[in-house]
Scaffold this motif. Structure first.
Motif, PDB file in Angstrom:
ATOM      1  N   LEU A 178      -4.384  -2.697  10.575  1.00  0.00           N
ATOM      2  CA  LEU A 178      -5.552  -3.523  10.863  1.00  0.00           C
ATOM      3  C   LEU A 178      -6.099  -3.193  12.242  1.00  0.00           C
TER       4      LEU A 178
ATOM      5  N   SER B  23      -8.710  -9.505   3.065  1.00  0.00           N
ATOM      6  CA  SER B  23      -7.553 -10.407   3.111  1.00  0.00           C
ATOM      7  C   SER B  23      -6.774 -10.447   1.794  1.00  0.00           C
TER       8      SER B  23
ATOM      9  N   ILE C 200      -5.713 -11.661   9.165  1.00  0.00           N
ATOM     10  CA  ILE C 200      -7.139 -11.528   8.877  1.00  0.00           C
ATOM     11  C   ILE C 200      -7.726 -12.930   8.845  1.00  0.00           C
TER      12      ILE C 200
ATOM     13  N   GLU D 127       0.735  -4.990  10.832  1.00  0.00           N
ATOM     14  CA  GLU D 127       0.091  -5.917   9.902  1.00  0.00           C
ATOM     15  C   GLU D 127       0.861  -7.235   9.784  1.00  0.00           C
TER      16      GLU D 127
ATOM     17  N   ASP E 198     -13.194 -11.911   6.280  1.00  0.00           N
ATOM     18  CA  ASP E 198     -13.440 -10.632   5.614  1.00  0.00           C
ATOM     19  C   ASP E 198     -14.837 -10.153   5.988  1.00  0.00           C
TER      20      ASP E 198
END
Length: 170
Positions: A46, A120, A160, A155, A163
């Motif tokens: 990410l 996500s 998240i 991660e 989005d």
């Protein structure tokens, strides 16, 4: 592109100090890195937070400077010049031909922005490479060994929260 000179190791270390104070990367397996010019293939985490530390570790501990293949869009944005100054090139086959012809080490993230801006609903650590195999074809063409690499842990430390619409990513 082939005449690029990496920044001095000290300058890169100074640039990386604040990042590595926050992230504290644990990079293992460097004992397997050789002097043979290679194509390093890695998953993006990410936001791509693993990339600077990975490049810095190879350069500072093994003397291997990686030339990153970047998505075209980066070079139309303000940070494109920073990437270029740190050795990144537009990820075209022509540029890979030049880099490999000059026997330089190359770093590719086949998942690119798809992995950096993961939705996500996508499971953590999923490879989003589609059918991107051009990097393998280029390695075969130039007789380059592939060095598989993996970013693990990033991660799990990031969540998240929204989005982003990434329909513009090819």
């Amino acid at each position: 592109i082939a005449a690029f000179q990496p920044p001095p190791a000290r300058a890169l270390a100074a640039l990386m100090a604040p990042i590595e104070a926050l992230i504290r990367p644990d990079i293992t397996g460097l004992e397997h890195v050789t002097e043979t010019p290679s194509l390093y293939v890695m998953n993006h985490s990410l936001l791509g937070v693993e990339m600077p530390s990975f490049i810095h570790a190879l350069y500072s501990r093994k003397g291997v400077f990686l030339r990153g293949l970047a998505d075209h869009m980066h070079f139309s944005l303000p940070h494109g010049e920073v990437l270029r100054a740190l050795g990144a090139v537009d990820g075209t086959r022509e540029n890979v031909d030049v880099l490999m012809g000059a026997r330089q080490n190359v770093l590719v993230y086949p998942g690119g922005a798809h992995e950096v801006l993961k939705h996500s609903a996508t499971p953590k650590y999923s490879l989003l490479w589609k059918q991107r195999l051009g990097f393998a074809r280029m390695a075969i063409k130039h007789g380059y060994p592939l060095v598989p690499c993996a970013a693990v842990g990033t991660e799990d430390m990031l969540s998240i929260v929204a989005d982003l619409p990434v329909g513009f990513v090819r």
